[in-house]
Design an enzyme around this catalytic site. Structure first.
Site, PDB file in Angstrom:
ATOM      1  N   ARG A   1      57.646  85.694  27.213  1.00 21.50           N
ATOM      2  CA  ARG A   1      56.721  85.312  28.283  1.00 21.50           C
ATOM      3  C   ARG A   1      55.362  85.932  27.975  1.00 21.50           C
ATOM      4  NH1 ARG A   1      61.188  87.082  32.564  1.00 21.50           N
ATOM      5  NH2 ARG A   1      62.476  85.219  32.443  1.00 21.50           N
TER       6      ARG A   1
ATOM      7  N   GLY B   1      65.668  90.690  41.195  1.00 20.01           N
ATOM      8  CA  GLY B   1      64.849  91.906  41.237  1.00 20.01           C
ATOM      9  C   GLY B   1      65.390  93.050  40.388  1.00 20.01           C
ATOM     10  N   LYS B   2      66.263  92.744  39.435  1.00 20.53           N
ATOM     11  CA  LYS B   2      66.826  93.801  38.564  1.00 20.53           C
ATOM     12  C   LYS B   2      65.721  94.522  37.805  1.00 20.53           C
ATOM     13  CE  LYS B   2      69.244  90.846  36.169  1.00 20.53           C
ATOM     14  NZ  LYS B   2      68.896  89.558  36.823  1.00 20.53           N
TER      15      LYS B   2
ATOM     16  N   ARG C   1      57.546  84.289  40.750  1.00 19.80           N
ATOM     17  CA  ARG C   1      57.319  84.977  39.475  1.00 19.80           C
ATOM     18  C   ARG C   1      56.512  84.092  38.528  1.00 19.80           C
ATOM     19  NH1 ARG C   1      62.472  87.374  36.345  1.00 19.80           N
ATOM     20  NH2 ARG C   1      62.681  85.217  35.632  1.00 19.80           N
TER      21      ARG C   1
ATOM     22  N   ARG D   1      68.671  78.180  36.312  1.00 19.38           N
ATOM     23  CA  ARG D   1      68.941  79.564  36.726  1.00 19.38           C
ATOM     24  C   ARG D   1      69.574  79.599  38.122  1.00 19.38           C
ATOM     25  NH1 ARG D   1      65.539  83.962  33.678  1.00 19.38           N
ATOM     26  NH2 ARG D   1      65.446  82.937  31.673  1.00 19.38           N
TER      27      ARG D   1
HETATM   28  N1  LIG Z   1      63.102  92.923  47.383  1.00 16.47           N
HETATM   29  C1  LIG Z   1      62.222  92.010  46.953  1.00 16.47           C
HETATM   30  N2  LIG Z   1      61.560  91.252  47.820  1.00 16.47           N
HETATM   31  C2  LIG Z   1      60.673  90.299  47.420  1.00 16.47           C
HETATM   32  N3  LIG Z   1      60.391  90.051  46.117  1.00 16.47           N
HETATM   33  C3  LIG Z   1      61.041  90.768  45.200  1.00 16.47           C
HETATM   34  C4  LIG Z   1      61.979  91.783  45.554  1.00 16.47           C
HETATM   35  N4  LIG Z   1      62.446  92.337  44.414  1.00 16.47           N
HETATM   36  C5  LIG Z   1      61.847  91.711  43.388  1.00 16.47           C
HETATM   37  N5  LIG Z   1      60.981  90.770  43.854  1.00 16.47           N
HETATM   38  C6  LIG Z   1      60.157  89.835  43.062  1.00 16.47           C
HETATM   39  O1  LIG Z   1      61.032  88.816  42.591  1.00 16.47           O
HETATM   40  C7  LIG Z   1      60.617  88.356  41.310  1.00 16.47           C
HETATM   41  C8  LIG Z   1      61.803  88.467  40.336  1.00 16.47           C
HETATM   42  O2  LIG Z   1      62.090  89.838  40.115  1.00 16.47           O
HETATM   43  P1  LIG Z   1      62.585  90.368  38.709  1.00 16.47           P
HETATM   44  O3  LIG Z   1      61.777  89.767  37.621  1.00 16.47           O
HETATM   45  O4  LIG Z   1      62.645  91.827  38.809  1.00 16.47           O
HETATM   46  O5  LIG Z   1      64.037  89.713  38.689  1.00 16.47           O
HETATM   47  P2  LIG Z   1      65.196  89.887  37.610  1.00 16.47           P
HETATM   48  O6  LIG Z   1      66.469  90.004  38.346  1.00 16.47           O
HETATM   49  O7  LIG Z   1      64.868  90.953  36.661  1.00 16.47           O
HETATM   50  O8  LIG Z   1      65.136  88.479  36.895  1.00 16.47           O
HETATM   51  P3  LIG Z   1      65.672  88.053  35.419  1.00 16.47           P
HETATM   52  O9  LIG Z   1      67.131  88.246  35.421  1.00 16.47           O
HETATM   53  O10 LIG Z   1      65.296  86.626  35.303  1.00 16.47           O
HETATM   54  O11 LIG Z   1      64.984  88.897  34.421  1.00 16.47           O
HETATM   55  C9  LIG Z   1      59.441  89.207  40.904  1.00 16.47           C
HETATM   56  O12 LIG Z   1      58.264  88.466  41.132  1.00 16.47           O
HETATM   57  C10 LIG Z   1      59.510  90.427  41.817  1.00 16.47           C
HETATM   58  O13 LIG Z   1      58.241  90.957  42.110  1.00 16.47           O
HETATM   59  N1  LIG Z   2      74.672  89.480  28.413  1.00 12.24           N
HETATM   60  C1  LIG Z   2      73.385  89.834  28.339  1.00 12.24           C
HETATM   61  N2  LIG Z   2      72.515  89.386  29.260  1.00 12.24           N
HETATM   62  C2  LIG Z   2      71.237  89.780  29.172  1.00 12.24           C
HETATM   63  C3  LIG Z   2      70.789  90.636  28.157  1.00 12.24           C
HETATM   64  N3  LIG Z   2      69.469  90.865  28.326  1.00 12.24           N
HETATM   65  C4  LIG Z   2      69.107  90.195  29.422  1.00 12.24           C
HETATM   66  N4  LIG Z   2      70.170  89.549  29.930  1.00 12.24           N
HETATM   67  C5  LIG Z   2      70.218  88.707  31.141  1.00 12.24           C
HETATM   68  O1  LIG Z   2      69.682  87.451  30.875  1.00 12.24           O
HETATM   69  C6  LIG Z   2      69.205  86.903  32.081  1.00 12.24           C
HETATM   70  C7  LIG Z   2      67.869  86.269  31.876  1.00 12.24           C
HETATM   71  O2  LIG Z   2      66.910  87.197  31.510  1.00 12.24           O
HETATM   72  P1  LIG Z   2      65.367  86.756  31.341  1.00 12.24           P
HETATM   73  O3  LIG Z   2      64.672  87.964  30.814  1.00 12.24           O
HETATM   74  O4  LIG Z   2      65.333  85.598  30.421  1.00 12.24           O
HETATM   75  O5  LIG Z   2      64.904  86.378  32.728  1.00 12.24           O
HETATM   76  C8  LIG Z   2      69.172  88.045  33.104  1.00 12.24           C
HETATM   77  O6  LIG Z   2      70.256  87.887  33.991  1.00 12.24           O
HETATM   78  C9  LIG Z   2      69.388  89.263  32.275  1.00 12.24           C
HETATM   79  O7  LIG Z   2      70.093  90.269  32.962  1.00 12.24           O
HETATM   80  C10 LIG Z   2      71.736  91.096  27.206  1.00 12.24           C
HETATM   81  O8  LIG Z   2      71.461  91.851  26.268  1.00 12.24           O
HETATM   82  N5  LIG Z   2      73.008  90.668  27.338  1.00 12.24           N
END
Ligand SMILES: Nc1ncnc2c1ncn2[C@@H]1O[C@H](COP(=O)(O)OP(=O)(O)OP(=O)(O)O)[C@@H](O)[C@H]1O
Ligand SMILES: Nc1nc2c(ncn2[C@@H]2O[C@H](COP(=O)(O)O)[C@@H](O)[C@H]2O)c(=O)[nH]1
Length: 402
Positions: free
Chosen positions: A175, A147-148, A268, A279
């Site tokens: 995507r 959820g970052k 997602r 992952r």
């Molecule tokens: N607290 C929560 N409870 C339930 N679902 C959540 C919560 N936070 C985020 N989500 C959902 O979980 C999914 C993943 O969230 P998100 O894409 O923000 O993750 P991320 O950490 O950014 O992943 P990545 O590192 O792959 O980019 C999304 O569909 C989002 O809506």
């Molecule tokens: N070390 C780095 N990690 C990164 C960067 N940008 C994104 N990320 C991380 O990759 C994974 C997967 O991301 P996704 O968008 O393919 O789901 C996720 O944990 C990101 O935080 C970067 O510049 N450097």
């Protein structure tokens, strides 16, 4: 009332001391830092930016170093002076407020790190000086699907003028709804590898089979907009940034359980089954590494989204919901045409040719670098510039940054 300058105004008018060099017609300044002589100027007619060359004592010859960071645009009206053993301050006369103070880092932790990465002892980096402080950059890390991105989006929507996102480079395919330049800079592996070799990246890592990285420029662009930079990077990237000179806050987001993480990744719907498995396998290692002592300043469990967001805002000191808490206190005052520069401790005294002893308040400035923070990559923050009377005292209506 400000502090009285520890020198006489006449000293200012005499100008050059403490290694200060000025260029107007010769087109280059020479500054000695340690045993090296740095020549800064527009000696190269074909260049659009200010050039740097170094006289290497042990080789007995001039070398052209790898120059990292955004380079200052050409100017033939410059002052340069050494600041300690690790950087040169450059003042561009008559330049616009946000382009008049630059630091050429020659031996800072960032430059030393880049020398190792690039396998070269000839590396320098530019960092633009900015007035006041924007808050420290924020590194947000945690396993994929935790959820970052969701939390970062909420911050950017609620505080649009305070935060800016560092747009990473990646070799993974976009995507469906991802836009090049907004979500990522989507790139070819060969291109990204070449740019890494050229020193364009603050950090990079192989994540889930693709290359990801934060370019120096992506951090600088946010700092230039006077915003606080948010980096969404994996744990390897967080480690690299922690080891760099970027003075940031490190936050790890953890899932309530591995089952929840899996559910979120699946819901997602952006990854294939194979990618989800990869992952999830990587998540186990990241969750262990997230607990490494000294790596993260805060660990937040993203169970209930709203509760986690509230905790995040609290630890960033964002108690108000309106976007009116901009922590950037950049003062916009322009410099006069400087005709003498003198340095006393961490204060640099700048004087204009038009200084009128009777009414010199707007012609005499102090640039105070004592609260300097940050530097390459990014910007050198915490500078203070204020006008003074020649025999001491702040000009009316100005206060010092403290
Ligand atoms: N607290 C929560 N409870 C339930 N679902 C959540 C919560 N936070 C985020 N989500 C959902 O979980 C999914 C993943 O969230 P998100 O894409 O923000 O993750 P991320 O950490 O950014 O992943 P990545 O590192 O792959 O980019 C999304 O569909 C989002 O809506
Ligand atoms: N070390 C780095 N990690 C990164 C960067 N940008 C994104 N990320 C991380 O990759 C994974 C997967 O991301 P996704 O968008 O393919 O789901 C996720 O944990 C990101 O935080 C970067 O510049 N450097």
């Amino acid at each position: 009332m400000g502090e009285a300058p520890a020198f006489l105004f006449d000293d200012l008018l005499k100008g050059s001391d403490n290694g200060v060099d000025f260029v107007y017609k010769d087109r280059e300044t020479t500054t000695i830092v340690g045993k090296a002589k740095y020549v800064i100027g527009d000696y190269d007619d074909s260049a659009l930016s200010i050039g740097v060359k170094v006289f290497n004592d042990s080789l007995g010859m001039w070398v052209y170093p790898t120059v990292l960071g955004t380079k200052p645009n050409l100017s033939s009206d410059l002052w340069t002076l050494p600041l300690g053993e690790d950087r040169v301050l450059m003042i561009k006369n008559g330049a616009i407020t946000d382009d008049n103070l630059w630091f050429l880092e020659v031996d800072t932790p960032f430059v030393r790190q880049q020398k190792k990465i690039l396998g070269s002892s000839n590396v320098v980096a530019w960092s633009k000086g900015v007035m006041g402080y924007a808050g420290k950059p924020i590194v947000i890390s945690g396993p994929s699907g935790v959820g970052k991105g969701t939390l970062i989006n909420k911050l950017m929507i609620e505080f649009p003028s305070m935060f800016g996102f560092s747009v990473s480079h990646t070799t993974r395919a976009p995507r469906e709804k991802e836009v090049n330049g907004i979500h990522y800079h989507f790139t070819e592996r060969a291109v990204m590898e070449k740019e890494i070799k050229d020193g364009k990246f603050l950090e990079f890592a192989s994540v889930h089979g693709n290359l990801y990285g934060t370019s120096i420029e992506s951090v600088e662009v946010v700092a230039d907009a006077g915003k606080r930079c948010i980096l969404d990077i994996d744990v390897q990237g967080a480690k690299a940034v922690r080891a760099s000179s970027l003075d940031a806050i490190f936050i790890f987001i953890s899932p309530p359980s591995c089952e929840d993480l899996e559910k979120r990744l699946r819901s997602r719907g952006t990854e294939t089954e194979e990618q989800i498995q990869k992952r999830l396998r990587n998540a186990k290692g990241e969750l262990d590494e997230g607990k490494s002592p000294g790596l993260f300043d805060h660990i937040l469990v993203n169970d209930d989204l709203e509760a986690c967001y509230k905790t995040l805002k609290n630890l960033l000191g964002l108690h108000e919901s309106a976007d009116n808490t901009n922590q950037s206190v950049r003062k916009k005052i322009g410099l006069p045409q400087v005709n003498s520069v003198s340095k006393v401790g961490s204060k640099i005294y700048l004087n204009s040719a038009n200084a009128d002893i009777g009414n010199a308040s707007m012609n005499s400035f102090v640039l105070d670098v004592s609260s300097r923070k940050g530097g390459a990559p990014g910007r050198t923050r915490g500078l203070d510039l204020y006008p003074v009377y020649p025999f001491g005292g702040l000009a009316n209506g100005f206060s010092k940054l403290s």
